[in-house]
Design a protein around this motif. Structure first.
Motif, PDB file in Angstrom:
ATOM      1  N   SER A 155     -62.539 -22.457  20.228  1.00 11.99           N
ATOM      2  CA  SER A 155     -63.585 -23.439  19.951  1.00 11.99           C
ATOM      3  C   SER A 155     -63.964 -24.184  21.227  1.00 11.99           C
ATOM      4  O   SER A 155     -63.118 -24.524  22.045  1.00 11.99           O
ATOM      5  CB  SER A 155     -63.156 -24.403  18.842  1.00 11.99           C
ATOM      6  N   GLN A 156     -65.243 -24.398  21.377  1.00  9.05           N
ATOM      7  CA  GLN A 156     -65.784 -24.972  22.604  1.00  9.05           C
ATOM      8  C   GLN A 156     -65.272 -26.384  22.838  1.00  9.05           C
ATOM      9  O   GLN A 156     -65.105 -26.823  23.984  1.00  9.05           O
ATOM     10  CB  GLN A 156     -67.314 -24.980  22.533  1.00  9.05           C
ATOM     11  N   THR A 157     -65.011 -27.116  21.767  1.00 10.71           N
ATOM     12  CA  THR A 157     -64.488 -28.474  21.850  1.00 10.71           C
ATOM     13  C   THR A 157     -63.345 -28.611  20.855  1.00 10.71           C
ATOM     14  O   THR A 157     -63.141 -27.743  19.999  1.00 10.71           O
ATOM     15  CB  THR A 157     -65.569 -29.518  21.496  1.00 10.71           C
ATOM     16  N   PRO A 158     -62.592 -29.711  20.915  1.00 13.42           N
ATOM     17  CA  PRO A 158     -61.646 -29.970  19.835  1.00 13.42           C
ATOM     18  C   PRO A 158     -62.386 -30.068  18.495  1.00 13.42           C
ATOM     19  O   PRO A 158     -63.587 -30.370  18.462  1.00 13.42           O
ATOM     20  CB  PRO A 158     -61.028 -31.327  20.224  1.00 13.42           C
ATOM     21  N   ILE A 159     -61.689 -29.805  17.412  1.00 13.33           N
ATOM     22  CA  ILE A 159     -62.289 -29.905  16.089  1.00 13.33           C
ATOM     23  C   ILE A 159     -62.736 -31.349  15.857  1.00 13.33           C
ATOM     24  O   ILE A 159     -61.992 -32.293  16.095  1.00 13.33           O
ATOM     25  CB  ILE A 159     -61.287 -29.470  15.002  1.00 13.33           C
ATOM     26  N   THR A 160     -63.978 -31.505  15.396  1.00  9.08           N
ATOM     27  CA  THR A 160     -64.519 -32.841  15.178  1.00  9.08           C
ATOM     28  C   THR A 160     -64.183 -33.345  13.771  1.00  9.08           C
ATOM     29  O   THR A 160     -63.769 -32.578  12.896  1.00  9.08           O
ATOM     30  CB  THR A 160     -66.043 -32.848  15.342  1.00  9.08           C
ATOM     31  N   GLN A 161     -64.434 -34.626  13.569  1.00 12.12           N
ATOM     32  CA  GLN A 161     -64.193 -35.207  12.255  1.00 12.12           C
ATOM     33  C   GLN A 161     -65.114 -34.584  11.208  1.00 12.12           C
ATOM     34  O   GLN A 161     -64.710 -34.381  10.057  1.00 12.12           O
ATOM     35  CB  GLN A 161     -64.367 -36.718  12.320  1.00 12.12           C
ATOM     36  N   ALA A 162     -66.335 -34.265  11.586  1.00 15.81           N
ATOM     37  CA  ALA A 162     -67.266 -33.633  10.638  1.00 15.81           C
ATOM     38  C   ALA A 162     -66.791 -32.231  10.264  1.00 15.81           C
ATOM     39  O   ALA A 162     -66.846 -31.831   9.095  1.00 15.81           O
ATOM     40  CB  ALA A 162     -68.671 -33.583  11.231  1.00 15.81           C
ATOM     41  N   GLN A 163     -66.343 -31.475  11.239  1.00 15.76           N
ATOM     42  CA  GLN A 163     -65.845 -30.124  10.966  1.00 15.76           C
ATOM     43  C   GLN A 163     -64.592 -30.173  10.091  1.00 15.76           C
ATOM     44  O   GLN A 163     -64.443 -29.386   9.146  1.00 15.76           O
ATOM     45  CB  GLN A 163     -65.556 -29.403  12.282  1.00 15.76           C
ATOM     46  N   TRP A 164     -63.713 -31.088  10.414  1.00 20.26           N
ATOM     47  CA  TRP A 164     -62.501 -31.243   9.622  1.00 20.26           C
ATOM     48  C   TRP A 164     -62.842 -31.596   8.174  1.00 20.26           C
ATOM     49  O   TRP A 164     -62.311 -31.019   7.229  1.00 20.26           O
ATOM     50  CB  TRP A 164     -61.609 -32.322  10.229  1.00 20.26           C
ATOM     51  N   ARG A 165     -63.720 -32.576   7.997  1.00 20.42           N
ATOM     52  CA  ARG A 165     -64.066 -33.036   6.650  1.00 20.42           C
ATOM     53  C   ARG A 165     -64.683 -31.912   5.820  1.00 20.42           C
ATOM     54  O   ARG A 165     -64.387 -31.770   4.620  1.00 20.42           O
ATOM     55  CB  ARG A 165     -65.020 -34.223   6.746  1.00 20.42           C
TER      56      ARG A 165
END
Length: 362
Positions: free
Chosen positions: A139-149
């Protein structure tokens, strides 16, 4: 595949001219008429099997380094096979308005760990050892809060089975208007693995946490310096405690919280937030040094009997440093650990996936 003929004879002049990144046999000797057909079949098979080509700049000869208009060209009697550019990114839909972008990391090898002379070197970062890895997506960045949710709120479909409950909003820094773009934190290794399992079941791909070798290889992006940016780091390049310095680096801002992912420059392979912001879980069990470490890029996992014999508490790998940490904790080679159920306010993760077939990692 495009074939380009240079010279009046079709033969190999100098295999040493072939750059490593172009991969396996890219030159075919036409003087061996009997073996030509089989050689070409094998060549095409290898080109389609293993992604490794990066298109050179327009007008630049990737073999001899000649610039546009320089007159430099391939030696006579050479056949050049240029593979088509393969997919460099993977976009995984997670739900309405939410997706996960992964970047292809090329196959290759690197020297893992840090040299004795590196500033703030620790025993745990050695001995340095060469590791060879196959290509993978990360993944290009760490997992975001939106992706996690989005994934935490999935309801299992027929054939799917969730093993753990996931809180839809576990993060400490979840009150701002930009929270959806901040990295999810306060996530344990166990919860991160559940996230990966759900992705795998829903998509048919095999998602997991990166092995420690995959993480460092992706972080370095071809560099051997303490940071992918060079010998030092500044608060303009990453989110860490900027009141402290590394090497000749300047002091700067200490933000005292996470920042939205993608705020800072990417490394040479397009990955962001590899240094600072949040710690990132790796798949591996913790080991105090690299003595006996794998050299194939796979996660270093202890067998059940080894864990029981060792006693104590199981530990899992953390990489990258965080908003809370000193700059030396954010070095490419720095490694730390926590319990699998540890979920501090500075701990997040990113995921890996192979382009085809099962994952390299368990």
């Amino acid at each position: 595949i495009s074939l380009g003929l240079v010279g009046s004879e079709m033969c190999i002049r100098d295999r040493n001219l072939i750059p490593d990144f172009l991969g396996p046999r890219l030159w075919v000797d036409f003087r061996d008429d009997a073996g030509f057909e089989q050689s070409l079949k094998e060549l095409l098979h290898e080109l389609f099997e293993v992604p490794r080509y990066q298109k050179p700049a327009l007008g630049v000869n990737p073999f001899l380094g000649g610039g546009k208009g320089s007159g430099a060209g391939l030696a006579p009697a050479e056949l050049v096979l240029q593979p088509q550019r393969q997919e460099e990114a993977l976009e995984q839909e997670l739900g309405p308005g939410s997706s996960l972008r992964l970047t292809r990391i090329p196959a290759g090898e690197f020297l893992m760990g840090s040299p004795l002379e590196e500033v703030d070197w620790l025993d745990r970062e050695g001995p340095q050892h060469k590791v060879k890895l196959a290509s993978f997506f990360i993944s290009q960045t760490p997992i975001t809060q939106a992706q996690w949710r989005a994934v935490a709120q999935w309801q299992p479909r027929q054939g799917e089975r969730w093993e753990r409950e996931l809180k839809a909003s576990p993060s400490h820094f979840a009150d701002g208007a930009d929270r959806d773009q901040r990295p999810v934190e306060q996530v344990s290794w166990l919860a991160a693995m559940e996230f990966c399992r759900r992705l795998s079941q829903r998509t048919g791909r095999h998602y997991t946490l990166p092995s420690e070798a995959q993480w460092e290889y992706a972080c370095r992006a071809g560099t051997s310096t303490p940071f992918s940016f060079g010998d030092t780091i500044t608060p303009e390049l990453a989110n860490y405690d900027g009141t402290y310095t590394y090497g000749n680096g300047p002091k700067g801002e200490y933000r005292k919280q996470t920042t939205p992912v993608g705020m800072f420059p990417a490394n040479a392979w397009g990955l962001q937030d590899m240094h600072g912001n949040v710690w990132e879980w790796c798949l591996d069990d913790w080991h105090g040094s690299y003595e006996g470490a794998p050299v194939d890029g796979l996660a270093w996992l202890d067998r059940a009997e080894q864990k029981s014999k060792g006693g104590g508490v199981e530990r899992k790998l953390l990489r990258g440093g965080s908003w809370f940490n000193y700059p030396w904790n954010c070095r490419s080679a720095y490694r730390d650990h926590d319990r699998p159920d540890g979920a501090g306010g500075s701990i997040g993760f990113r995921v890996v996936c192979l382009p085809q077939g099962p994952s390299l990692n368990p």
